[in-house]
Design an enzyme around this catalytic site. Structure first.
Site, PDB file in Angstrom:
ATOM      1  N   ASN A  67       0.840  -1.198   0.000  1.00 10.21           N
ATOM      2  CA  ASN A  67       0.000   0.000   0.000  1.00 10.21           C
ATOM      3  C   ASN A  67       0.875   1.247   0.000  1.00 10.21           C
ATOM      4  O   ASN A  67       1.930   1.288   0.635  1.00 10.21           O
ATOM      5  CB  ASN A  67      -1.033   0.009   1.155  1.00 10.21           C
ATOM      6  N   GLU A  69       0.246   5.145   0.671  1.00  6.62           N
ATOM      7  CA  GLU A  69      -0.703   6.170   1.110  1.00  6.62           C
ATOM      8  C   GLU A  69      -0.250   7.544   0.633  1.00  6.62           C
ATOM      9  O   GLU A  69       0.884   7.734   0.188  1.00  6.62           O
ATOM     10  CB  GLU A  69      -0.853   6.126   2.631  1.00  6.62           C
ATOM     11  N   CYS A  78      -4.048   0.444  -2.594  1.00  7.47           N
ATOM     12  CA  CYS A  78      -3.877  -0.765  -1.790  1.00  7.47           C
ATOM     13  C   CYS A  78      -2.783  -1.649  -2.373  1.00  7.47           C
ATOM     14  O   CYS A  78      -2.437  -1.556  -3.559  1.00  7.47           O
ATOM     15  CB  CYS A  78      -5.164  -1.585  -1.762  1.00  7.47           C
ATOM     16  N   GLU A  80      -2.842  -4.899  -3.049  1.00  7.41           N
ATOM     17  CA  GLU A  80      -3.268  -5.851  -4.087  1.00  7.41           C
ATOM     18  C   GLU A  80      -3.299  -5.191  -5.455  1.00  7.41           C
ATOM     19  O   GLU A  80      -2.829  -5.743  -6.442  1.00  7.41           O
ATOM     20  CB  GLU A  80      -4.672  -6.396  -3.782  1.00  7.41           C
TER      21      GLU A  80
HETATM   22  N1  THU Z   1      -5.292  -1.593   2.416  1.00  5.94           N
HETATM   23  C1  THU Z   1      -4.692  -2.422   1.495  1.00  5.94           C
HETATM   24  O1  THU Z   1      -3.558  -2.196   1.067  1.00  5.94           O
HETATM   25  N2  THU Z   1      -5.410  -3.485   1.048  1.00  5.94           N
HETATM   26  C2  THU Z   1      -6.667  -3.816   1.475  1.00  5.94           C
HETATM   27  O2  THU Z   1      -7.279  -4.732   0.949  1.00  5.94           O
HETATM   28  C3  THU Z   1      -7.258  -3.080   2.599  1.00  5.94           C
HETATM   29  C4  THU Z   1      -6.630  -1.784   2.921  1.00  5.94           C
HETATM   30  C5  THU Z   1      -4.543  -0.432   2.886  1.00  5.94           C
HETATM   31  C6  THU Z   1      -5.089   0.887   2.425  1.00  5.94           C
HETATM   32  C7  THU Z   1      -4.613   1.826   3.499  1.00  5.94           C
HETATM   33  O3  THU Z   1      -3.304   2.264   3.178  1.00  5.94           O
HETATM   34  C8  THU Z   1      -4.533   0.955   4.749  1.00  5.94           C
HETATM   35  O4  THU Z   1      -4.563  -0.395   4.290  1.00  5.94           O
HETATM   36  C9  THU Z   1      -5.672   1.183   5.734  1.00  5.94           C
HETATM   37  O5  THU Z   1      -6.896   1.082   5.129  1.00  5.94           O
END
Ligand code: THU
Length: 160
Positions: A67, A69, A78, A80
């Site tokens: 991820n 941000e 995210c 995935e």
């Molecule tokens: N996040 C992911 O990378 N994958 C997911 O399937 C759920 C959420 C990340 C997004 C964000 O940076 C952090 O987790 C909190 O939501």
């Protein structure tokens, strides 16, 4: 959640009951899991402090993503999708299996270890109903994780 046990050469998984996932590529499950755990360390998550890693087997190659941000929040991607888009950019098109690692510990609840809704829809774009999604149980767990099919994660998904 009822589950049956699936054992590869090196690890034991829980297969969540329902539509059986395709396990043809199980020889690379351990490699996917360790790639997913490794890349999680590269996550840029200063706002949530929730680090996520993902590894996807596409057209025979493993692609990794974490991820990333952003201060604007909405620009966050995210793990995935980051992994899948890396495979797409490399010319791959078909997802054979995807692994996801969130918490480093085995105590992370299942709701915080499964893919978000947007990522489920993106997985659906390049996967089949029985494509296995490997949900890391966390280091130290007695089993490697849960295996669910895309159909279990996202039934009645949108297609054009
Ligand atoms: N996040 C992911 O990378 N994958 C997911 O399937 C759920 C959420 C990340 C997004 C964000 O940076 C952090 O987790 C909190 O939501």
């Amino acid at each position: 959640m009822s589950a049956s046990i699936f054992t590869t050469q090196k690890s034991t998984w829980h297969i969540v009951s329902g539509l059986a996932p395709s396990l043809q590529d199980s020889s690379q499950f351990e490699e996917l899991l360790s790639a997913s755990r490794d890349v999680r360390r590269n996550a840029h998550a200063p706002y949530s402090n929730f680090l996520v890693g993902s590894a996807v087997l596409m057209d025979g190659n493993i692609y990794r993503g974490c991820n990333v941000e952003n201060a604007s929040y909405g620009a966050t991607i995210c793990a995935e999708r980051s992994a899948i888009f890396s495979g797409i950019a490399d010319g791959a098109r078909s997802i054979a299996a995807l692994a996801l690692t969130t918490g480093p510990e085995n105590s992370t609840p299942i709701e915080q270890r499964t893919p978000c809704g947007i990522c489920r829809q993106v997985i659906a774009e390049f996967a089949e109903s029985d494509t296995p999604i490997l949900i890391d149980a966390g280091a130290g767990a007695e089993y490697a994780g849960e295996i669910v099919s895309l159909e279990q994660l996202l039934p009645w998904r949108f297609k054009l």
